[in-house]
Design an enzyme around this catalytic site. Structure first.
Site, short mmCIF file in Angstrom:
data_model
loop_
_atom_site.label_atom_id
_atom_site.label_comp_id
_atom_site.label_asym_id
_atom_site.label_seq_id
_atom_site.Cartn_x
_atom_site.Cartn_y
_atom_site.Cartn_z
N PHE A 58 -79.20 -2.96 19.20
CA PHE A 58 -78.59 -2.23 20.32
C PHE A 58 -77.76 -1.09 19.73
O PHE A 58 -76.78 -1.32 19.03
CB PHE A 58 -77.72 -3.10 21.22
CG PHE A 58 -77.15 -2.29 22.37
CD1 PHE A 58 -77.89 -2.07 23.51
CD2 PHE A 58 -75.90 -1.69 22.27
CE1 PHE A 58 -77.40 -1.26 24.55
CE2 PHE A 58 -75.40 -0.89 23.30
CZ PHE A 58 -76.16 -0.68 24.44
N ASP A 81 -74.02 0.94 11.87
CA ASP A 81 -73.50 1.09 13.24
C ASP A 81 -72.43 0.03 13.43
O ASP A 81 -72.74 -1.13 13.73
CB ASP A 81 -74.61 0.95 14.27
CG ASP A 81 -74.08 1.10 15.71
OD1 ASP A 81 -72.85 1.06 15.90
OD2 ASP A 81 -74.91 1.23 16.63
N LYS A 131 -65.96 2.65 20.40
CA LYS A 131 -65.20 1.58 21.04
C LYS A 131 -63.74 1.48 20.57
O LYS A 131 -62.92 2.28 20.99
CB LYS A 131 -65.97 0.27 20.88
CG LYS A 131 -67.31 0.33 21.65
CD LYS A 131 -67.97 -1.00 21.88
CE LYS A 131 -69.14 -0.85 22.85
NZ LYS A 131 -70.44 -1.17 22.32
C1 LIG Z 1 -71.65 -0.24 22.54
C2 LIG Z 1 -72.49 0.10 21.36
C3 LIG Z 1 -73.07 1.36 21.19
C4 LIG Z 1 -73.01 2.42 22.26
O1 LIG Z 1 -71.73 2.82 22.56
P1 LIG Z 1 -71.45 3.59 23.96
O2 LIG Z 1 -70.03 4.04 23.84
O3 LIG Z 1 -71.66 2.59 25.05
O4 LIG Z 1 -72.42 4.71 24.03
C5 LIG Z 1 -73.76 1.63 20.03
N1 LIG Z 1 -73.90 0.68 19.07
C6 LIG Z 1 -73.37 -0.54 19.19
C7 LIG Z 1 -73.55 -1.53 18.09
C8 LIG Z 1 -72.66 -0.89 20.34
O5 LIG Z 1 -72.16 -2.12 20.48
#
Ligand SMILES: *Cc1c(COP(=O)(O)O)cnc(C)c1O
Length: 416
Positions: free
Chosen positions: A149, A236, A265
């Site tokens: 994700f 990520d 985040k």
């Molecule tokens: C939440 C998330 C994203 C995307 O972030 P948004 O601010 O919702 O675009 C990308 N990678 C990971 C691992 C995430 O948990």
């Protein structure tokens, strides 16, 4: 899908109806309407208090409405909010110095959301592949993992294997090779398969997939293989980063420094959209004026908020707290599992954890359990059907963890 619903107050129902009527139906929220947050707690519109065990997908690691972070935002918002990058401002440079030293990189490229930061990292990786590694134009391939994700943009869903996230959104962006997660041999085979590999994009723990923690040594071995084949290791850490897993970054558990680090985040403590891509000069310097950007990226409010949010992580020892309380939480959950066969597995690192419920992925049981948690004062949400993520703000205390374990066991016992 028939799912259990608690009796809702008419006040809650009215807010839910408005969202249903006027908002696109792109989410399926738990029927709880929140109006206030402080630390580990949120309150609904009827004044009922809950433990937040989602933390906005790990964006509010520092706790809701942290006074230092909110204070930094209010102060900057009253002074200067947005200049665009057409001009310099007095907040961005100091933030860039702070954040690069904090994470140990030469440079940062500031963006707003996680998905934008992932897109940015992919663009930097491709440009590096053509201009530094020497891959022929348009031939670069980036290796990604199954069940990843990374966000919701068209390019990112191009390499998702969540059919619900992809269906009817094609045509998709080419240039990605998908391999199983936590499989070093598959990574080496993919790296060997062509000379055109630009990089490897990976979540150090797959959060959305249900908090899937790879085998010890996977990340270190993957990083070493990337070095061997001259491909960029792109982490990520949008969900795993900023102390969530008991270290500042999840890759630090294996002493890995990524070539490209993606943050989002909790880099803002959840008060403002802030994301960042970090890399050293050899990689980041491929980006020249006009080749990438964002009107709001690196704005003065974002810069002030992110510094405050990262200072809170350090000053309040949130990594150490997450590491210690993660063990307390998993130990307690495993004890519950030994008494209640509804939990088939407990997994996680630090305060990023999940319980796997003894039911099919398409069963409503995990949802119904979350409704019961909510009734007893704890908010969590199922991810991928039968897994429930348990990820409270990192400012939670040991006493509070024990109280939450009590709530979780009491709720689960209602389903025996
Ligand atoms: C939440 C998330 C994203 C995307 O972030 P948004 O601010 O919702 O675009 C990308 N990678 C990971 C691992 C995430 O948990």
């Amino acid at each position: 899908m028939e799912q259990s619903h608690q009796a809702l107050s008419s006040k809650s129902e009215a807010f839910i109806e408005k969202e249903n009527k006027y908002g696109a139906h792109n989410y399926h929220p738990l029927p709880v309407v929140l109006e206030k947050g402080e630390g580990v707690y949120v309150w609904d519109v009827d004044g009922k208090k809950y433990y937040d065990f989602l933390s906005a997908y790990s964006a509010v690691n520092q706790g809701h409405c942290h006074p230092k972070i909110v204070g930094a935002m209010v102060k900057q918002a009253q002074t200067l909010t947005l200049t665009s990058r057409a001009f310099y401002n007095d907040q961005l440079g100091p933030y860039e110095e702070f954040v690069t030293e904090y994470f140990g990189f030469d440079k940062v490229l500031p963006m707003n959301t996680g998905a934008e930061a992932v897109e940015t990292a992919l663009k930097i990786c491709r440009k590096w592949a053509y201009e530094v590694k020497g891959i022929p134009e348009n031939q670069a391939q980036i290796i990604v993992c199954e069940n990843n994700f990374h966000g919701r943009t068209t390019t990112i869903i191009s390499f998702s294997n969540d059919e619900n996230a992809r269906k009817s959104f094609g045509p998709f962006t080419a240039g990605f090779i998908k391999i199983p997660y936590d499989d070093i041999e598959a990574l080496e085979n993919a790296l060997k398969s062509t000379n055109n590999i630009a990089g490897f994009l990976v979540e150090p723990i797959q959060g959305e997939a249900g908090v899937y923690v790879p085998a010890d040594g996977y990340l270190a071995k993957a990083k070493a293989l990337c070095e061997q084949y001259n491909a960029l290791f792109i982490a990520d850490e949008v969900q795993t980063g900023i102390a969530r897993t008991g270290k500042l970054l999840a890759v630090h558990h294996e002493n890995v420094q990524p070539d490209i680090l993606i943050l989002g985040k909790a880099i803002s403590g959840g008060v403002y959209p802030v994301s960042a891509v970090l890399a050293n000069n050899a990689v980041m310097n491929v980006i020249k004026p006009g080749q990438h950007g964002s009107t709001f990226g690196g704005n003065p409010v974002a810069a002030a908020v992110a510094i405050a949010a990262l200072e809170v992580v350090r000053d309040e020892n949130l990594s150490q707290n997450a590491a210690y309380l993660g063990v307390v939480l998993r130990t307690g959950l495993n004890e519950i599992a030994s008494r209640n066969p509804l939990i088939t597995l407990v997994r996680g690192k630090g305060l990023l954890n999940a319980i796997v419920i003894n039911c099919d992925e398409d069963s409503d049981l995990a949802w119904d359990i979350c409704m019961k948690f909510s009734e007893y004062g704890l908010l969590a949400k199922p991810t991928h059907g039968n897994k429930i993520r348990l990820a409270p703000p990192l400012v939670i205390t040991e006493t509070q963890i024990h109280e939450c374990l009590g709530i979780i066991e009491r709720a689960l016992n209602d389903f025996r």
